[in-house]
Design a protein around this motif. Structure first.
Motif, short mmCIF file in Angstrom:
data_model
loop_
_atom_site.label_atom_id
_atom_site.label_comp_id
_atom_site.label_asym_id
_atom_site.label_seq_id
_atom_site.Cartn_x
_atom_site.Cartn_y
_atom_site.Cartn_z
N PRO A 83 0.76 -1.29 -0.18
CA PRO A 83 0.16 -0.18 0.03
C PRO A 83 0.87 1.22 -0.12
O PRO A 83 1.88 1.30 0.59
CB PRO A 83 -0.79 -0.08 1.40
CG PRO A 83 0.16 -0.87 2.21
CD PRO A 83 0.77 -1.71 1.26
N VAL A 84 0.43 2.29 -0.78
CA VAL A 84 0.97 3.47 -0.69
C VAL A 84 -0.06 4.62 -0.36
O VAL A 84 -1.19 4.66 -0.76
CB VAL A 84 1.47 4.13 -1.91
CG1 VAL A 84 2.01 5.34 -2.20
CG2 VAL A 84 2.55 2.96 -2.57
N GLN A 85 0.27 5.38 0.53
CA GLN A 85 -0.83 6.43 1.23
C GLN A 85 0.15 7.63 1.58
O GLN A 85 1.20 7.76 2.05
CB GLN A 85 -1.49 6.37 2.30
CG GLN A 85 -2.58 7.10 2.75
CD GLN A 85 -3.44 6.39 4.03
OE1 GLN A 85 -3.04 5.69 4.64
NE2 GLN A 85 -4.66 7.03 3.88
N VAL A 86 -0.80 8.92 1.04
CA VAL A 86 0.22 10.41 1.34
C VAL A 86 -0.81 11.16 2.43
O VAL A 86 -1.91 10.96 2.14
CB VAL A 86 0.60 10.83 0.20
CG1 VAL A 86 1.87 9.95 -0.61
CG2 VAL A 86 -0.39 11.40 -0.74
N ARG A 87 -0.13 12.04 2.90
CA ARG A 87 -0.75 13.05 3.72
C ARG A 87 -0.30 14.48 3.16
O ARG A 87 0.99 14.57 3.01
CB ARG A 87 -0.58 12.82 5.27
CG ARG A 87 -1.22 14.03 5.95
CD ARG A 87 -1.09 13.81 7.49
NE ARG A 87 -1.69 12.67 7.79
CZ ARG A 87 -1.11 11.68 8.73
NH1 ARG A 87 -0.01 11.57 9.13
NH2 ARG A 87 -1.67 10.41 8.93
N VAL A 88 -1.12 15.34 2.77
CA VAL A 88 -0.95 16.45 2.16
C VAL A 88 -1.01 17.66 3.41
O VAL A 88 -2.24 17.85 4.09
CB VAL A 88 -1.58 16.85 0.87
CG1 VAL A 88 -1.08 18.13 0.40
CG2 VAL A 88 -1.47 15.81 0.09
N THR A 89 -0.15 18.61 3.42
CA THR A 89 -0.40 19.93 4.32
C THR A 89 -0.56 21.00 3.33
O THR A 89 0.31 21.19 2.62
CB THR A 89 0.64 20.08 5.20
OG1 THR A 89 0.79 18.78 6.15
CG2 THR A 89 0.35 21.26 6.05
N LEU A 90 -1.94 21.72 3.53
CA LEU A 90 -2.02 22.92 2.67
C LEU A 90 -2.24 24.12 3.44
O LEU A 90 -2.83 24.17 4.37
CB LEU A 90 -3.53 22.74 1.84
CG LEU A 90 -3.35 21.53 1.17
CD1 LEU A 90 -4.87 21.07 0.86
CD2 LEU A 90 -2.67 21.43 -0.22
N ARG A 91 -1.71 25.30 2.97
CA ARG A 91 -1.86 26.63 3.62
C ARG A 91 -2.19 27.49 2.40
O ARG A 91 -1.46 27.76 1.51
CB ARG A 91 -0.48 26.94 4.28
CG ARG A 91 -0.41 28.30 5.03
CD ARG A 91 0.62 28.80 5.75
NE ARG A 91 1.00 27.90 6.61
CZ ARG A 91 2.11 27.37 6.97
NH1 ARG A 91 3.12 27.88 6.36
NH2 ARG A 91 2.43 26.53 7.93
N ASN A 92 -3.40 27.96 2.63
CA ASN A 92 -4.06 29.20 1.80
C ASN A 92 -4.04 28.13 0.21
O ASN A 92 -4.00 29.16 -0.50
CB ASN A 92 -3.36 30.32 1.71
CG ASN A 92 -3.34 31.03 3.34
OD1 ASN A 92 -4.27 30.91 3.98
ND2 ASN A 92 -2.30 31.79 3.37
N GLY A 93 -4.37 27.16 0.29
CA GLY A 93 -4.46 26.35 -1.05
C GLY A 93 -3.29 25.99 -1.72
O GLY A 93 -3.20 25.64 -2.98
N GLU A 94 -2.12 26.11 -1.01
CA GLU A 94 -0.75 26.03 -1.62
C GLU A 94 -0.27 24.59 -0.77
O GLU A 94 -0.37 24.62 0.51
CB GLU A 94 0.24 27.06 -1.41
CG GLU A 94 1.60 26.91 -1.88
CD GLU A 94 2.46 27.98 -1.92
OE1 GLU A 94 3.77 27.58 -1.58
OE2 GLU A 94 1.92 29.25 -1.93
N ILE A 95 0.20 23.57 -1.64
CA ILE A 95 0.94 22.49 -0.83
C ILE A 95 2.02 22.85 -0.30
O ILE A 95 3.11 23.37 -0.83
CB ILE A 95 1.10 21.42 -1.91
CG1 ILE A 95 -0.23 21.03 -2.62
CG2 ILE A 95 1.99 20.23 -1.29
CD1 ILE A 95 0.02 19.89 -3.90
N THR A 96 2.20 22.65 1.09
CA THR A 96 3.29 22.99 1.79
C THR A 96 4.35 21.94 2.28
O THR A 96 5.33 21.88 2.57
CB THR A 96 3.10 24.15 3.11
OG1 THR A 96 2.04 23.33 3.87
CG2 THR A 96 2.48 25.30 2.80
N ASP A 97 3.50 20.61 2.50
CA ASP A 97 4.48 19.50 2.76
C ASP A 97 3.55 18.26 2.12
O ASP A 97 2.12 18.24 2.09
CB ASP A 97 4.36 19.34 4.19
CG ASP A 97 5.30 18.37 4.77
OD1 ASP A 97 6.14 18.01 4.08
OD2 ASP A 97 5.16 17.65 5.89
#
Length: 159
Positions: A83-97
């Motif tokens: 399995p592959v799974q990712v977590r995305v951190t967004l700030r004001n609609g921009e991918i930060t992590d």
């Protein structure tokens, strides 16, 4: 004169056919290096199993802080090697992590591939600000799972 030369062409044909059949049987009997496993949703991923027992395709809810930063976890994508799974951190609609929550690590080869592919995929995603990123050579299954999980996270975030 050798027994397989001119005087016995039928024997040569028979031996060649037998060797070919034996080679095909051996080739078709090869198995992948790890047996396939059933993916189960983990409680930490914020999912509940569907009625069929398979993981739900609904991404986990996003968390929001007072600064406008949200974290969204994408779907778990089952690849050939795990399995592959990712977590995305967004700030004001921009991918930060972008963080890989899970990746194939069942054996040393999987660990090696994930250790060089995941950082490259992360850099690509941050630069592209989308899931339209290049696959990593030698890690096509992991790359495909990463991109699909990333896209599901971005879809659930409304991007």
């Amino acid at each position: 004169m050798h027994a397989l030369k001119k005087h016995r062409p039928l024997r040569r044909v028979t031996l060649t056919a037998a060797a070919t059949v034996t080679g095909l049987v051996l080739l078709l009997s090869l198995k992948p290096h790890t047996p396939p496993t059933v993916a189960r949703a983990s409680p930490s991923a914020g999912r509940s199993p569907s009625r069929s027992g398979a993981p739900s395709s609904t991404p986990s809810p996003a968390s929001t802080s007072a600064t406008g930063t949200r974290t969204v976890t994408g779907d778990t994508v089952q690849t050939r090697w795990g399995p592959v799974q990712v977590r995305v951190t967004l700030r004001n609609g921009e991918i930060t992590d972008v963080t890989a929550v899970s990746s194939p690590t069942d054996n040393p080869r999987d660990q090696e591939i994930s250790s060089y592919a995941i950082p490259q995929l992360r850099r690509e995603a941050l630069a592209a600000q989308s899931a339209r990123i290049d696959s990593v050579s030698g890690a096509s299954y992991t790359s495909d799972g990463y991109k699909r999980s990333l896209q599901s996270a971005l879809d659930s975030a409304g991007l």
